[in-house]
Design an enzyme around this catalytic site. Structure first.
Site, short mmCIF file in Angstrom:
data_model
loop_
_atom_site.label_atom_id
_atom_site.label_comp_id
_atom_site.label_asym_id
_atom_site.label_seq_id
_atom_site.Cartn_x
_atom_site.Cartn_y
_atom_site.Cartn_z
N ILE A 219 3.40 1.11 8.18
CA ILE A 219 3.96 2.40 8.56
C ILE A 219 2.88 3.46 8.42
O ILE A 219 2.38 3.72 7.32
CB ILE A 219 5.18 2.77 7.68
CG1 ILE A 219 6.23 1.67 7.74
CG2 ILE A 219 5.77 4.10 8.12
CD1 ILE A 219 7.38 1.86 6.78
N ALA B 109 0.88 -1.18 0.00
CA ALA B 109 0.00 0.00 0.00
C ALA B 109 0.91 1.22 0.00
O ALA B 109 1.09 1.90 1.01
CB ALA B 109 -0.90 -0.02 1.23
N ASP C 278 5.32 1.63 2.89
CA ASP C 278 4.20 0.69 2.87
C ASP C 278 3.23 1.06 3.99
O ASP C 278 3.52 0.84 5.17
CB ASP C 278 4.72 -0.74 3.04
CG ASP C 278 3.63 -1.79 2.83
OD1 ASP C 278 2.44 -1.41 2.78
OD2 ASP C 278 3.97 -2.98 2.72
N HIS C 279 2.08 1.61 3.60
CA HIS C 279 1.12 2.10 4.59
C HIS C 279 0.46 0.97 5.36
O HIS C 279 -0.28 1.22 6.33
CB HIS C 279 0.06 2.95 3.89
CG HIS C 279 -0.43 4.11 4.72
ND1 HIS C 279 -0.54 4.05 6.09
CD2 HIS C 279 -0.84 5.35 4.38
CE1 HIS C 279 -1.00 5.20 6.55
NE2 HIS C 279 -1.20 6.01 5.54
N ARG C 280 0.70 -0.28 4.98
CA ARG C 280 0.13 -1.39 5.73
C ARG C 280 0.69 -1.44 7.14
O ARG C 280 -0.02 -1.82 8.09
CB ARG C 280 0.40 -2.72 5.02
CG ARG C 280 -0.35 -2.91 3.72
CD ARG C 280 -0.01 -4.25 3.09
NE ARG C 280 1.42 -4.37 2.80
CZ ARG C 280 2.01 -5.51 2.43
NH1 ARG C 280 1.29 -6.62 2.33
NH2 ARG C 280 3.31 -5.53 2.16
#
Length: 453
Positions: free
Chosen positions: A430, A251, A426-428
């Protein structure tokens, strides 16, 4: 007794290799442990030694062939020796044998392929993002896929089922066949594993239209141009595979920040005056190593539903080489110091450009720095290098007018050495706030480089 030479496995992630040059021809002698052929993997071109002594009786794959690991590529033995039994086991004959072998009478009937959907021209197709990505990757017209999701939504499994029941075909050939209305059911593929390529399409179809006009028909004085096809190198295929995997699984989003590098420039000049080679990239890698210690989540990676925290900091540095991009890894960047990073970086860059990197040199990274300032880029966005969770893109360092406030509260314009940074993460795992704090800490280290020594 004759021996079979196989495509060797070099590194845990290697799946296939391309034979770039045979150093010993058929009929010539080879000795175990001496160079036999040159091979290109996804990142390296290396010379492989023979694993047998004798005469090269048969080369099963010519130069340019890409061969899966452990598959036979040559036979070594004594002159006149019967190798027919070994030739019969060669993988090249396997597909034909499989086609000629009738299916057992007791075999369960194959599931009927899902019928193609008849939709009116221009009718809207509702599909999930992953379904559209899989369709695009495989050259599938999403409008032809039947949807099994809610209200007929086309989901990823629908595209995968559709592909499984279609002839194996390259995306380019599939697109050209769709445009030209060519039925692929009667086309025989000549590509790897019987895959249909553009060269297999009927001459009256897209392939003929794409071909350049014969020179004899060219109009005098008129420019005639066509197309050419070039086989992807192992490195280019690896880049393609990794980048697609990154975009489809992460993401990915990004934050940008501009940093005053004036103090970092001064530090580098001090090292230079002492005869010590330290690059701006080395300083940035050192600053990243420090910041990653402060924010372990940016140094972590995703494994299924688990977050894997690494108690080491291995930073990859993207290096452009002929034919692609390679990312050698500076290991233990958090403990070897700035000069240690400079020495290791120089060593890895030299090995990368000479094609001498080993599997150990470019695997195991936890974070990557990609600098393109030397190409005069102000800033850019980089794609995360799986399985890492973040990458830092570094633009050029440029002298820029900046407004600063003096001790008396007065604003004035001064010239500073500024640099744009872009963190893709990676927004999953962070969060945006954590990514912003990481960049703030990185900025602090770069603007106060005494903390890096």
């Amino acid at each position: 007794m004759a021996s079979v030479i196989i495509m060797p496995k070099q590194g845990l992630l290697m799946e296939e290799g391309t034979i770039t040059k045979w150093l010993v021809k058929e009929g010539e002698q080879t000795t175990e442990g001496t160079p036999l052929f040159e091979m290109e993997t996804d990142k390296l071109t290396i010379t492989m030694d023979s694993t047998a002594t004798g005469t090269v009786l048969k080369i099963l794959h010519p130069e340019g062939d890409t061969v899966p690991i452990t598959q036979p590529i040559a036979i070594v033995g004594q002159p006149g020796e019967d190798i027919s039994s070994l030739l019969g086991s060669a993988p090249a004959a396997a597909p034909q044998a499989a086609e000629e072998t009738p299916a057992p009478a007791t075999a369960a009937p194959a599931a009927a392929p899902a019928p193609a959907v008849e939709r009116a021209p221009g009718e809207r197709v509702f599909s999930s993002p992953r379904a559209r990505l899989r369709a695009e990757e495989n050259g599938v017209d999403i409008a032809a896929v039947s949807g099994s999701g809610p209200d007929g939504l086309v989901v990823e499994r629908d595209v995968q089922n559709y592909i499984a029941n279609q002839p194996a075909v390259t995306p380019l050939a599939a697109n050209q066949a769709r445009v030209q209305g060519i039925d692929l059911s009667g086309v025989t593929g000549t590509g790897p594993n019987g895959k249909i390529t553009t060269e297999d399409l009927p001459s009256s179809g897209a392939a003929a239209e794409a071909a350049p006009a014969p020179a004899a028909e060219a109009v005098p004085g008129q420019l005639t141009r066509g197309t050419r096809t070039e086989k992807m190198t192992g490195m280019r295929k690896a880049v393609m595979k990794n980048m697609l995997a990154s975009k489809s699984t992460n993401a990915q989003t990004n934050h940008r920040m501009v940093v005053d590098m004036t103090a970092a420039v001064a530090l580098r000049n001090q090292y230079k005056a002492l005869g010590i080679k330290v690059s701006y990239n080395d300083i940035i890698v050192r600053a990243c190593a420090k910041a990653l210690q402060d924010f372990p989540i940016v140094n972590a990676s995703v494994d299924g539903n688990n977050i894997v925290y690494h108690d080491y900091v291995n930073i990859g540095t993207a290096v452009s080489v002929p034919g692609g991009l390679i990312v050698p890894v500076i290991r233990d960047a958090d403990i070897i110091g700035l000069t240690g990073i400079a020495e290791k970086s120089a060593e890895l860059i030299e090995k990368a450009r000479e094609g001498r990197l080993t599997d150990q040199d470019y695997h195991g990274g936890t974070f990557t720095v990609s600098s393109l300032g030397m190409f005069d880029l102000d800033d850019f966005v980089a794609i995360i290098n799986p399985p890492e969770s973040a990458i830092l893109a570094v633009g050029k360092i440029a002298k820029t007018p900046v407004v600063v406030t003096d001790d008396e509260g007065e604003d004035q314009v001064v010239i500073k050495s500024m640099c744009a940074l872009c963190l893709s993460y990676d927004h999953r795992i962070i969060d945006g706030a954590e990514a912003a704090k990481f960049l703030q800490k990185l900025k602090s280290y770069l603007q106060n480089p005494i903390l890096l020594i």
